[in-house]
Design a protein around this motif. Sequence first.
Motif, mmCIF file in Angstrom:
data_model
loop_
_atom_site.group_PDB
_atom_site.id
_atom_site.type_symbol
_atom_site.label_atom_id
_atom_site.label_comp_id
_atom_site.label_asym_id
_atom_site.label_seq_id
_atom_site.Cartn_x
_atom_site.Cartn_y
_atom_site.Cartn_z
ATOM 1 N N ALA A 220 54.416 8.601 1.677
ATOM 2 C CA ALA A 220 53.771 8.054 0.441
ATOM 3 C C ALA A 220 52.661 7.470 0.256
ATOM 4 C CB ALA A 220 54.846 6.942 -0.056
ATOM 5 N N ARG A 221 51.804 7.536 -0.850
ATOM 6 C CA ARG A 221 50.484 6.616 -1.147
ATOM 7 C C ARG A 221 50.956 5.485 -1.418
ATOM 8 N NH1 ARG A 221 48.130 11.671 -4.830
ATOM 9 N NH2 ARG A 221 47.755 13.170 -3.301
ATOM 10 N N PHE A 222 49.915 4.665 -1.152
ATOM 11 C CA PHE A 222 49.902 3.272 -1.562
ATOM 12 C C PHE A 222 49.925 3.148 -2.958
ATOM 13 C CE2 PHE A 222 49.235 2.569 2.879
ATOM 14 C CZ PHE A 222 49.763 1.260 3.178
ATOM 15 N N ARG A 223 50.470 2.201 -3.776
ATOM 16 C CA ARG A 223 50.564 1.824 -5.017
ATOM 17 C C ARG A 223 50.661 0.456 -5.410
ATOM 18 N NH1 ARG A 223 54.224 4.564 -9.879
ATOM 19 N NH2 ARG A 223 53.294 3.382 -11.776
ATOM 20 N N ILE A 224 49.666 0.030 -6.490
ATOM 21 C CA ILE A 224 49.678 -1.472 -6.688
ATOM 22 C C ILE A 224 50.909 -1.702 -7.418
ATOM 23 C CG2 ILE A 224 48.459 -2.945 -8.269
ATOM 24 C CD1 ILE A 224 46.181 -1.535 -7.827
ATOM 25 N N ILE A 225 51.526 -2.933 -7.048
ATOM 26 C CA ILE A 225 52.903 -3.583 -7.481
ATOM 27 C C ILE A 225 52.397 -4.948 -8.117
ATOM 28 C CG2 ILE A 225 54.378 -2.256 -6.046
ATOM 29 C CD1 ILE A 225 54.719 -4.741 -4.118
ATOM 30 N N GLY A 226 51.309 -5.459 -7.776
ATOM 31 C CA GLY A 226 51.015 -6.663 -8.260
ATOM 32 C C GLY A 226 49.542 -7.019 -8.192
ATOM 33 N N GLU A 227 49.044 -7.958 -9.085
ATOM 34 C CA GLU A 227 47.603 -8.160 -9.085
ATOM 35 C C GLU A 227 47.673 -9.546 -9.749
ATOM 36 O OE1 GLU A 227 43.687 -5.535 -10.308
ATOM 37 O OE2 GLU A 227 45.220 -5.841 -12.017
ATOM 38 N N TRP A 228 46.522 -10.282 -8.977
ATOM 39 C CA TRP A 228 46.408 -11.807 -9.337
ATOM 40 C C TRP A 228 44.977 -12.087 -9.294
ATOM 41 C CZ3 TRP A 228 49.704 -9.642 -6.002
ATOM 42 C CH2 TRP A 228 51.074 -9.912 -6.486
#
Length: 234
Positions: A220-228
């Motif tokens: 799998a590719r990395f995916r963004i699950i949160g951002e601050w």
Amino acid sequence: MTGFPRYAIYFAAGADHALSRFGADLLGYDAYTGGELPFPEDALRVAPDWRDVSSDPRKYGYHATLKAPMALAPGTTEAELTTACASFAGTARPIPVIRPVVDSISGFIAVIPAEPVAELQQLAADCVREFDSFRAALTAEDRVRRRPEKLTERQRDYLDRWGYPYVIEEFRFHMTLTGRLDAERRGPILAMLRTRFATLKLDRLTIDRIALFRQDDAKARFRIIGEWALVQPS
């Protein structure tokens, strides 16, 4: 071998930022949506094998590493890591600002700072230290994969202490656009990427956020699950 899922704390400029669009277009992958994107025509003209040229960074999404990919330590959870990210971002600290340029670094091409920025080095070091309690111990297989015989003594020490050799003094901020390139290929590709980057007119880049990326399995590719957003001192 390291288990899955794996998590990483990266800088990503924001879903609507011109730099994010620049990187996602070139990698053919948007880590915010998980979607595939067509490669730009100018990249394909210079390198018809652009899919291969960009294959290594594509699986990570367009980013700069702050805390390298890790499986979670026993007894820790994704929810706890998410809470820790929010707490880290909410702690006031100087916000780094860099002058971004496209250049070659260790044989690949990336967006890097034109000159060192102390606040950026400190931010990266803080991420390495403060999130380390979430990192599963490096396995013997993972350590061998890092080829410690090729590292300096300090890099080996950091690999054993922090699970990654390029931290603290060894840290170099970079947002990678290609895999490693032979010298004869690097020139034309670098020129194309600099021309494309110049259209952004991005003279300053504020490193004002952190993002949590997740990789579900080895394919799998990395995916963004949160951002601050980072909080500045008042």
